[in-house]
Design a protein around this motif. Structure first.
Motif, PDB file in Angstrom:
ATOM      1  N   THR A  20       0.819  -1.213  -0.015  1.00 39.09           N
ATOM      2  CA  THR A  20       0.075   0.037  -0.085  1.00 39.09           C
ATOM      3  C   THR A  20       0.943   1.413   0.059  1.00 39.09           C
ATOM      4  O   THR A  20       1.835   1.297   0.822  1.00 39.09           O
ATOM      5  CB  THR A  20      -0.858   0.109   1.244  1.00 39.09           C
ATOM      6  N   CYS A  21       0.502   2.187  -0.847  1.00 41.39           N
ATOM      7  CA  CYS A  21       1.479   3.406  -1.103  1.00 41.39           C
ATOM      8  C   CYS A  21       0.585   4.563  -0.855  1.00 41.39           C
ATOM      9  O   CYS A  21      -0.538   4.792  -1.344  1.00 41.39           O
ATOM     10  CB  CYS A  21       2.162   3.341  -2.379  1.00 41.39           C
ATOM     11  N   ALA A  22       1.360   5.580  -0.465  1.00 41.44           N
ATOM     12  CA  ALA A  22       0.727   6.911  -0.542  1.00 41.44           C
ATOM     13  C   ALA A  22       1.826   7.850  -0.966  1.00 41.44           C
ATOM     14  O   ALA A  22       2.786   8.052  -0.318  1.00 41.44           O
ATOM     15  CB  ALA A  22       0.244   7.440   0.895  1.00 41.44           C
ATOM     16  N   GLU A  23       1.562   8.768  -2.029  1.00 44.89           N
ATOM     17  CA  GLU A  23       2.540   9.342  -2.854  1.00 44.89           C
ATOM     18  C   GLU A  23       1.873  10.332  -3.513  1.00 44.89           C
ATOM     19  O   GLU A  23       0.854  10.583  -3.928  1.00 44.89           O
ATOM     20  CB  GLU A  23       3.337   8.614  -3.994  1.00 44.89           C
ATOM     21  N   PRO A  24       2.605  11.910  -3.217  1.00 44.71           N
ATOM     22  CA  PRO A  24       2.225  13.026  -3.966  1.00 44.71           C
ATOM     23  C   PRO A  24       2.381  12.750  -5.470  1.00 44.71           C
ATOM     24  O   PRO A  24       3.539  11.880  -5.932  1.00 44.71           O
ATOM     25  CB  PRO A  24       3.203  13.959  -3.644  1.00 44.71           C
ATOM     26  N   GLU A  25       1.454  13.005  -6.378  1.00 40.37           N
ATOM     27  CA  GLU A  25       1.588  12.876  -7.793  1.00 40.37           C
ATOM     28  C   GLU A  25       1.131  14.245  -8.332  1.00 40.37           C
ATOM     29  O   GLU A  25       0.462  15.244  -7.938  1.00 40.37           O
ATOM     30  CB  GLU A  25       0.701  11.916  -8.440  1.00 40.37           C
ATOM     31  N   TRP A  26       1.402  14.466  -9.760  1.00 36.43           N
ATOM     32  CA  TRP A  26       0.860  15.443 -10.393  1.00 36.43           C
ATOM     33  C   TRP A  26      -0.232  15.030 -11.642  1.00 36.43           C
ATOM     34  O   TRP A  26       0.479  14.195 -12.559  1.00 36.43           O
ATOM     35  CB  TRP A  26       2.188  16.291 -11.127  1.00 36.43           C
ATOM     36  N   ARG A  27      -1.367  15.393 -11.656  1.00 35.11           N
ATOM     37  CA  ARG A  27      -2.341  14.973 -12.473  1.00 35.11           C
ATOM     38  C   ARG A  27      -2.462  15.805 -13.891  1.00 35.11           C
ATOM     39  O   ARG A  27      -2.258  17.081 -13.634  1.00 35.11           O
ATOM     40  CB  ARG A  27      -3.691  15.053 -12.247  1.00 35.11           C
ATOM     41  N   LEU A  28      -2.022  15.231 -14.929  1.00 35.83           N
ATOM     42  CA  LEU A  28      -2.305  15.796 -16.108  1.00 35.83           C
ATOM     43  C   LEU A  28      -3.688  15.806 -16.882  1.00 35.83           C
ATOM     44  O   LEU A  28      -3.926  14.356 -17.014  1.00 35.83           O
ATOM     45  CB  LEU A  28      -1.077  15.431 -17.174  1.00 35.83           C
ATOM     46  N   CYS A  29      -4.207  16.824 -17.144  1.00 30.29           N
ATOM     47  CA  CYS A  29      -5.803  16.636 -17.739  1.00 30.29           C
ATOM     48  C   CYS A  29      -5.640  17.066 -18.936  1.00 30.29           C
ATOM     49  O   CYS A  29      -5.550  18.355 -19.290  1.00 30.29           O
ATOM     50  CB  CYS A  29      -6.886  17.212 -17.017  1.00 30.29           C
ATOM     51  N   ILE A  30      -5.514  16.129 -20.106  1.00 34.60           N
ATOM     52  CA  ILE A  30      -5.444  16.946 -21.810  1.00 34.60           C
ATOM     53  C   ILE A  30      -6.575  16.908 -22.311  1.00 34.60           C
ATOM     54  O   ILE A  30      -7.452  15.665 -22.427  1.00 34.60           O
ATOM     55  CB  ILE A  30      -4.481  15.838 -22.050  1.00 34.60           C
ATOM     56  N   LYS A  31      -6.887  17.873 -22.883  1.00 35.72           N
ATOM     57  CA  LYS A  31      -8.209  18.131 -23.562  1.00 35.72           C
ATOM     58  C   LYS A  31      -7.853  17.995 -25.133  1.00 35.72           C
ATOM     59  O   LYS A  31      -6.676  18.648 -25.494  1.00 35.72           O
ATOM     60  CB  LYS A  31      -8.638  19.642 -23.658  1.00 35.72           C
ATOM     61  N   THR A  32      -8.122  16.916 -25.843  1.00 33.28           N
ATOM     62  CA  THR A  32      -7.897  16.636 -27.142  1.00 33.28           C
ATOM     63  C   THR A  32      -9.142  16.072 -28.002  1.00 33.28           C
ATOM     64  O   THR A  32     -10.074  16.033 -27.650  1.00 33.28           O
ATOM     65  CB  THR A  32      -6.728  15.846 -27.078  1.00 33.28           C
ATOM     66  N   ARG A  33      -8.935  15.627 -29.195  1.00 35.24           N
ATOM     67  CA  ARG A  33     -10.038  15.316 -29.973  1.00 35.24           C
ATOM     68  C   ARG A  33      -9.853  13.599 -29.759  1.00 35.24           C
ATOM     69  O   ARG A  33      -8.811  12.972 -29.571  1.00 35.24           O
ATOM     70  CB  ARG A  33      -9.575  15.215 -31.634  1.00 35.24           C
ATOM     71  N   SER A  34     -10.806  13.000 -29.875  1.00 34.81           N
ATOM     72  CA  SER A  34     -10.904  11.454 -29.605  1.00 34.81           C
ATOM     73  C   SER A  34      -9.956  10.684 -30.820  1.00 34.81           C
ATOM     74  O   SER A  34      -9.348   9.689 -30.492  1.00 34.81           O
ATOM     75  CB  SER A  34     -12.308  10.720 -29.685  1.00 34.81           C
ATOM     76  N   ALA A  35      -9.896  11.272 -31.914  1.00 32.69           N
ATOM     77  CA  ALA A  35      -9.071  10.667 -33.016  1.00 32.69           C
ATOM     78  C   ALA A  35      -7.488  10.627 -32.792  1.00 32.69           C
ATOM     79  O   ALA A  35      -6.755   9.984 -33.139  1.00 32.69           O
ATOM     80  CB  ALA A  35      -9.541  11.338 -34.171  1.00 32.69           C
ATOM     81  N   GLN A  36      -7.067  11.557 -31.744  1.00 31.29           N
ATOM     82  CA  GLN A  36      -5.707  11.547 -31.324  1.00 31.29           C
ATOM     83  C   GLN A  36      -5.481  10.587 -30.272  1.00 31.29           C
ATOM     84  O   GLN A  36      -4.196  10.637 -29.839  1.00 31.29           O
ATOM     85  CB  GLN A  36      -5.684  13.341 -30.900  1.00 31.29           C
ATOM     86  N   TYR A  37      -6.287  10.010 -29.645  1.00 35.21           N
ATOM     87  CA  TYR A  37      -6.154   9.156 -28.207  1.00 35.21           C
ATOM     88  C   TYR A  37      -4.957   8.062 -28.672  1.00 35.21           C
ATOM     89  O   TYR A  37      -3.868   8.146 -27.753  1.00 35.21           O
ATOM     90  CB  TYR A  37      -7.366   8.621 -27.862  1.00 35.21           C
ATOM     91  N   ALA A  38      -5.008   7.383 -29.571  1.00 28.34           N
ATOM     92  CA  ALA A  38      -3.867   6.344 -29.859  1.00 28.34           C
ATOM     93  C   ALA A  38      -2.484   7.084 -29.912  1.00 28.34           C
ATOM     94  O   ALA A  38      -1.837   6.365 -29.344  1.00 28.34           O
ATOM     95  CB  ALA A  38      -4.275   5.350 -31.150  1.00 28.34           C
ATOM     96  N   ARG A  39      -2.385   8.023 -30.635  1.00 29.49           N
ATOM     97  CA  ARG A  39      -1.093   8.548 -30.853  1.00 29.49           C
ATOM     98  C   ARG A  39      -0.686   9.246 -29.447  1.00 29.49           C
ATOM     99  O   ARG A  39       0.379   9.356 -29.059  1.00 29.49           O
ATOM    100  CB  ARG A  39      -1.124   9.718 -31.797  1.00 29.49           C
TER     101      ARG A  39
END
Length: 104
Positions: A47-66
């Motif tokens: 069990t872990c507890a760590e600080p992290e940084w979340r990235l929320c990326i706004k994009t087109r669904s067609a770009q998801y795989a790339r």
């Protein structure tokens, strides 16, 4: 839906800024928001507890795989979080801006 948010986390602010800038420069996301968070999870039986940084990326669904491939190639974690969340509605002019900014 033609638009989505993609979420990932990194271990520190420097990596968050670097990855965010790379994603925008590559045209894989119109905007990346970075936020400090605290994560609690189980990894390899511990069990872990760590600080992290979340990235929320706004994009087109067609770009998801790339975008997923890009995140995996530039990520420090053995198993990075890469989650796609569909955007089912939004201001038309904002979504057009997302489309224009994630045309890479």
């Amino acid at each position: 839906t033609p638009f989505c948010m993609v979420l990932t986390t990194v271990p520190d602010a420097a990596q968050a800024e670097t990855l965010a800038r790379q994603i925008v420069a590559a045209g894989l996301g119109a905007c990346v928001q970075v936020q400090a968070i605290q994560s609690f999870y189980v990894w390899k039986g511990a069990t872990c507890a760590e600080p992290e940084w979340r990235l929320c990326i706004k994009t087109r669904s067609a770009q998801y795989a790339r975008l997923e491939a890009f995140i995996r190639a530039h990520h420090a974690y053995e198993l990075p979080q890469v989650v796609q969340v569909p955007i089912t509605g939004g201001a038309v002019d904002y979504l057009q801006w997302v489309a224009d900014g994630s045309a890479g």
